[in-house]
Design a protein around this motif. Sequence first.
Motif, mmCIF file in Angstrom:
data_model
loop_
_atom_site.group_PDB
_atom_site.id
_atom_site.type_symbol
_atom_site.label_atom_id
_atom_site.label_comp_id
_atom_site.label_asym_id
_atom_site.label_seq_id
_atom_site.Cartn_x
_atom_site.Cartn_y
_atom_site.Cartn_z
ATOM 1 N N VAL A 188 36.687 28.703 32.044
ATOM 2 C CA VAL A 188 36.127 30.003 32.399
ATOM 3 C C VAL A 188 35.454 30.585 31.154
ATOM 4 O O VAL A 188 35.990 30.507 30.047
ATOM 5 N N LEU A 189 34.255 31.158 31.339
ATOM 6 C CA LEU A 189 33.507 31.725 30.221
ATOM 7 C C LEU A 189 33.824 33.199 30.029
ATOM 8 O O LEU A 189 33.925 33.951 30.995
ATOM 9 N N THR A 190 33.954 33.591 28.763
ATOM 10 C CA THR A 190 34.100 35.007 28.412
ATOM 11 C C THR A 190 33.031 35.344 27.378
ATOM 12 O O THR A 190 32.538 34.463 26.670
ATOM 13 N N ALA A 191 32.669 36.612 27.293
ATOM 14 C CA ALA A 191 31.663 37.041 26.325
ATOM 15 C C ALA A 191 32.266 37.004 24.922
ATOM 16 O O ALA A 191 33.361 37.496 24.684
ATOM 17 N N ALA A 192 31.523 36.391 23.987
ATOM 18 C CA ALA A 192 31.973 36.315 22.603
ATOM 19 C C ALA A 192 31.052 37.114 21.686
ATOM 20 O O ALA A 192 31.267 37.176 20.490
ATOM 21 N N GLY A 193 30.058 37.702 22.252
ATOM 22 C CA GLY A 193 29.091 38.482 21.491
ATOM 23 C C GLY A 193 27.915 38.815 22.394
ATOM 24 O O GLY A 193 27.943 38.560 23.591
ATOM 25 N N THR A 194 26.883 39.370 21.815
ATOM 26 C CA THR A 194 25.720 39.782 22.593
ATOM 27 C C THR A 194 25.073 38.617 23.323
ATOM 28 O O THR A 194 24.733 38.716 24.491
ATOM 29 N N LEU A 247 42.099 28.995 30.208
ATOM 30 C CA LEU A 247 41.780 29.584 31.505
ATOM 31 C C LEU A 247 40.758 28.685 32.188
ATOM 32 O O LEU A 247 39.606 28.596 31.773
ATOM 33 N N GLN A 248 41.210 27.979 33.223
ATOM 34 C CA GLN A 248 40.363 26.992 33.887
ATOM 35 C C GLN A 248 40.335 27.225 35.392
ATOM 36 O O GLN A 248 41.331 27.640 35.972
ATOM 37 N N TYR A 249 39.186 26.955 36.002
ATOM 38 C CA TYR A 249 39.024 27.076 37.447
ATOM 39 C C TYR A 249 38.557 25.734 38.000
ATOM 40 O O TYR A 249 37.563 25.177 37.543
ATOM 41 N N ASP A 250 39.274 25.223 38.989
ATOM 42 C CA ASP A 250 38.910 23.970 39.647
ATOM 43 C C ASP A 250 38.404 24.304 41.044
ATOM 44 O O ASP A 250 39.188 24.611 41.935
ATOM 45 N N ARG A 251 37.104 24.268 41.241
ATOM 46 C CA ARG A 251 36.528 24.666 42.524
ATOM 47 C C ARG A 251 36.820 23.663 43.634
ATOM 48 O O ARG A 251 36.695 23.981 44.809
ATOM 49 N N LEU A 269 46.126 29.187 34.213
ATOM 50 C CA LEU A 269 46.259 29.941 32.972
ATOM 51 C C LEU A 269 47.324 29.282 32.124
ATOM 52 O O LEU A 269 48.451 29.095 32.574
ATOM 53 N N SER A 270 46.967 28.937 30.897
ATOM 54 C CA SER A 270 47.938 28.438 29.931
ATOM 55 C C SER A 270 48.131 29.536 28.900
ATOM 56 O O SER A 270 47.255 29.782 28.082
#
Length: 75
Positions: free
Chosen positions: A10-16, A25-29, A36-37
């Motif tokens: 899963v992607l989170t914002a790390a800056g602009t 945090l992984q999602y298996d579609r 969640l680990s």
Amino acid sequence: FIYSGSNNYVLTAAGTDEFEAESGLQYDRDIYALTLSGSLTASNNISASGTSSAAHLIVDGNAVVTGIITAQVET
């Protein structure tokens, strides 16, 4: 730019203009599963619903709950 990129992270914002691929945090579609680990902090209710055996709330380790946890399965 994406840091630590890998399938299902899963992607989170790390800056602009930057994203961090979260290894914990992984999602298996393919199976509609969010993994969640680490720690989960919820300030409200946690719930799961689905059909047949698709609704699972699994805790591997310690769980501290203040509030309500529900799992509803429709057959």
